[in-house]
Write an enzyme that holds these catalytic residues in place. Structure first.
Site, PDB file in Angstrom:
ATOM      1  N   LEU A   1       1.185  -0.910  -0.379  1.00 43.18           N
ATOM      2  CA  LEU A   1      -0.175   0.116  -0.158  1.00 43.18           C
ATOM      3  C   LEU A   1       0.834   1.458   0.015  1.00 43.18           C
ATOM      4  CD1 LEU A   1      -2.861   0.985  -0.040  1.00 43.18           C
ATOM      5  CD2 LEU A   1      -2.749   1.360   2.518  1.00 43.18           C
ATOM      6  N   ASP A   2       0.786   1.897  -0.858  1.00 42.63           N
ATOM      7  CA  ASP A   2       1.262   3.429  -1.005  1.00 42.63           C
ATOM      8  C   ASP A   2       2.611   3.266  -1.164  1.00 42.63           C
ATOM      9  OD1 ASP A   2      -1.252   4.491  -0.250  1.00 42.63           O
ATOM     10  OD2 ASP A   2      -0.346   5.221   1.822  1.00 42.63           O
ATOM     11  N   GLU A   3       3.110   1.739  -1.343  1.00 42.98           N
ATOM     12  CA  GLU A   3       4.519   1.822  -1.774  1.00 42.98           C
ATOM     13  C   GLU A   3       4.779   1.984  -3.414  1.00 42.98           C
ATOM     14  OE1 GLU A   3       7.212   2.073   0.346  1.00 42.98           O
ATOM     15  OE2 GLU A   3       6.355   1.976   2.004  1.00 42.98           O
TER      16      GLU A   3
END
Lengths: 290, 290, 290, 290
Positions: free
Chosen positions: A234-236
């Site tokens: 996530l968000d990476e």
């Protein structure tokens, strides 16, 4: 630059990607010449002249492109295979099919629909899917099909299955326009096309939920937004584009959110346009944007 | 990107410029391949696919470059001559020789000297010439020769002659770092090298003298600076770079001047770096900046 | 900052403007205190401490504001009259009535309608008037009345008369959202309310028609937009807001126009919001923006 | 805005800070009026109209200021004490004494020295302290004393003691201009004056060491710098100013560092100027910047 589909007839985009070696530019140029392609634009990047990775984007014009593609592809397989390079060839006159997933917020969704209507995004939009109904009327006023797939409770698998049924085979990439559901690894794996997200912070600052509240608490003087490819981290995922806006002590968290909305829609729109124009190459967790 | 002279050994920059025709990229790439050059970076632009002008910048690595240059030049003359193209070939390991002309203001002058000392400008600086003496000590503390050529009275021809004697044969380009004298057509013609100026406004707004005062009078909300090649048309030469800074009603004309100084030094530094790196191609009254 | 009408109940904005003298801040603050007003925010500016002009914006909260206004106004007349100051007092909970004039371009028009729907512009929009019909359906989908007033031929007086009949008495200010007709001095005089325009260049560069074409011809590296109050001097009125976007040699004039559209809508929106919030004070041909 | 010390004679800056209540502006204005002070500029902010914190900065002119200060201070103690407010009063004609701590990097250090020489920073610089000697000659060429305090080995207490001896009583604030040593809580407590740092990332992204390398690894499209007050929580102190610069895939980590240096020096310079002008109020872990 503004894209006019009609002017892209007989234009193709070739992406080349792999280990760097001397002679690639010459080999590609010679290949296009012997296939009667005229180079319109060429971008090239090597991340390390001594044994790094090579990236190239070439747009070329070839009268009678459709008929010539099989021969060009065969030549690419043979010629670039010898270099150990990967490649993709796309007909620029065929717009990519883009689905949009949204929730209640309309700013990113409407911006994409509106830019599409202005002819600035070289895509078709076969559907918008939302877990809410508030944007249905707006979406349909653009002539775009709207599907409501609610997502309640802890188990999202039924909703994800329904979305997958709508998407698979019908779209070339998916845009999360402030879609407020986390997609499962199974879903990401299953749909088999790139997914682009807009995160409402300057990543990697303020990962996770409520970034504007966190930004207010930390007292930052700039807020930002980040568009990235979605991965199971996530968000990476690989960042495509980012931008910021200046704020002051006088802005409340809702003020930050209101200002941030304008950064979000601009950043997502640029990322979507670049992806649709085959300007973005993924490489590990990075992007090369030509 | 930061330039380290030692890492540029055996690297050359080829600029190609002229009427667009199919096959130029391939011809250049093949030429470099047969001359054992390995392309490190390539930028290319056509201003009109149908019969416009073509611009290309290629940096290539060629072990034993110095000895190979005559053969490469002969090949370029023959090969590109057939296309009707102009070209220049420069050895990237040989820094350009840059003279700076200045007056009393030190902000652009010191910025260039300081960036040069940091190794960010691929130039040598054989001299600074000023019509004032106030910066002499600063300039010499950088190990750079300083020459004072006063410029009083209406007739500037004696001063220009003295400057020409210092410059001719000794420099590859000249930078006017807030040099407050207008250079005559005879001078510009006589020195025979490019001259880069920084104008303290967002051209074409506020052409001529006292742009900050004019900006205050007009009540603009942004001030700017413009770096351009000097031509005999004052403030009308090809623009290399521009930038702006935000101002408000609360800034006086001297405040604008103080803030503008920071825009000026940044804009001029970028323009100088790009010129020194052979990134700027002049075409009519425009520039292509790769 | 986002404006929520309900939260502005019992809030007033006082603008004070005139010759600077010692004691004005104290006099205004004492006046508000004795009228039971609590200062929420205060901005103040003097353009010259020694005998220049004084500008002040105060937002204050006063329970039962509506009933108290006559007494406050009487006190202001008396107190500020002694200082020779002009003032305006506005009830912040009463949104200004804004008419929009448009032509075929929709980007500025739709942006204003959409920001209004999000609750970010403290205005009502009683009407949109266009000399074309292409935006009628979009405008009405926002629930806003649309009036078509064609403007053909050299004599614009009939069209202007019709527009005046629609506007007078019904609106507090007018926004030209890329309205492509020049308004006559009679019209500007007759409607008696402020008119805000968006010009598609970084004024004073590229005054007049076709600024993007002129920008391309001059080879600028930034394009801009300017929002200003309309006066009888075309493109010369007081500037409210400006911004720019970076461009390169690779952008055609239509590309500049496409990119510029995003600068235009942002600049106009900010100018409109600030005007609607009583943040802009005109002074000669300048603005003070608090 | 540029500061000219001579023009600040008889000018004072009053900072007021504490719980918000109706009537503060009026009380302060009345106090200044009865002490013959004429308000030159006034900034005010309340973080919550209903019971939040109040912040005010007033610059006023008072002929014969020096003699009047005791009476003004007595009045402030009495008047603002009744409101439970804290205040500081500073004579604007007395520049603050600023020490700079540096290591090998010179870009932030020289920028501050150079802006000071231009008269843009209202400070005196009694000393520069470095744990290296490479900048000694440059610093002394500005007429500023340079002290070398090496900092080797794990135990920094001896070095910190030596620095404290130099600083205490001699400076009003300390600037860490890329000083590469972590200061102990004892040191920060002991010197008793504010310490301003520049961190080479857009905090809170890339906290800690090697932020440019981390930025390259994460593939961000913007890099930034942050100036903040130093607290015992490393990189967590109140942020004064931040800014960013655009980067691409083509920039290496050293390229990011080279570009970032220009953001760092600009951000630190603004933060230092605002602090020196009494524009920054600390409140919890935030700053209010007027």
């Amino acid at each position: 630059m503004a894209i006019h589909q009609e002017s892209l007839r007989d234009h193709a985009c070739l992406i080349v990607h792999g280990p760097d070696r001397p002679g690639i530019v010459a080999a590609v140029a010679a290949l296009l010449t012997r296939n009667e392609g005229n180079i319109v634009s060429l971008d090239q990047y090597s991340d390390d002249a001594n044994g790094g990775a090579y990236f190239q984007r070439v747009v070329f014009h070839r009268p009678g492109l459709t008929g010539a593609i099989p021969a060009i592809e065969a030549d690419l397989t043979k010629t670039l295979g010898e270099f150990g390079l990967e490649w993709t060839l796309t007909d620029q006159s065929i717009p990519k099919r883009m689905a949009i997933l949204a929730s209640t917020s309309d700013h990113c969704l409407l911006e994409l629909l509106w830019r599409h209507r202005r002819g600035e995004l070289p895509v078709t939009i076969p559907m918008v899917i939302s877990n809410h109904t508030n944007t249905a009327e707006d979406v349909r006023s653009f002539g775009i099909p709207f599907f409501h797939v609610p997502s309640q409770g802890a188990d999202k698998s039924a909703a994800e299955s329904e979305i997958m049924k709508l998407l698979i085979g019908n779209v070339d990439f998916v845009v999360l326009a402030r879609y407020m559901q986390i997609l499962s690894p199974d879903f990401l794996d299953g749909i088999g096309v790139p997914v682009i997200n807009i995160h409402h912070s300057f990543l990697p600052a303020f990962i996770g939920a409520a970034p504007y509240r966190k930004a207010k608490e930390r007292g930052v003087k700039l807020i930002g937004a980040t568009s990235h490819y979605v991965t199971t981290d996530l968000d990476e995922g690989p960042i495509i584009e980012q931008d910021v806006a200046r704020v002051t002590h006088a802005h409340s968290a809702p003020d930050l959110q209101a200002r941030g909305a304008y950064v979000e829609r601009a950043v997502l729109s640029r990322a979507v346009q670049w992806h649709a124009e085959d300007r973005v190459i993924r490489h590990g967790n990075h992007t090369i944007v030509f």
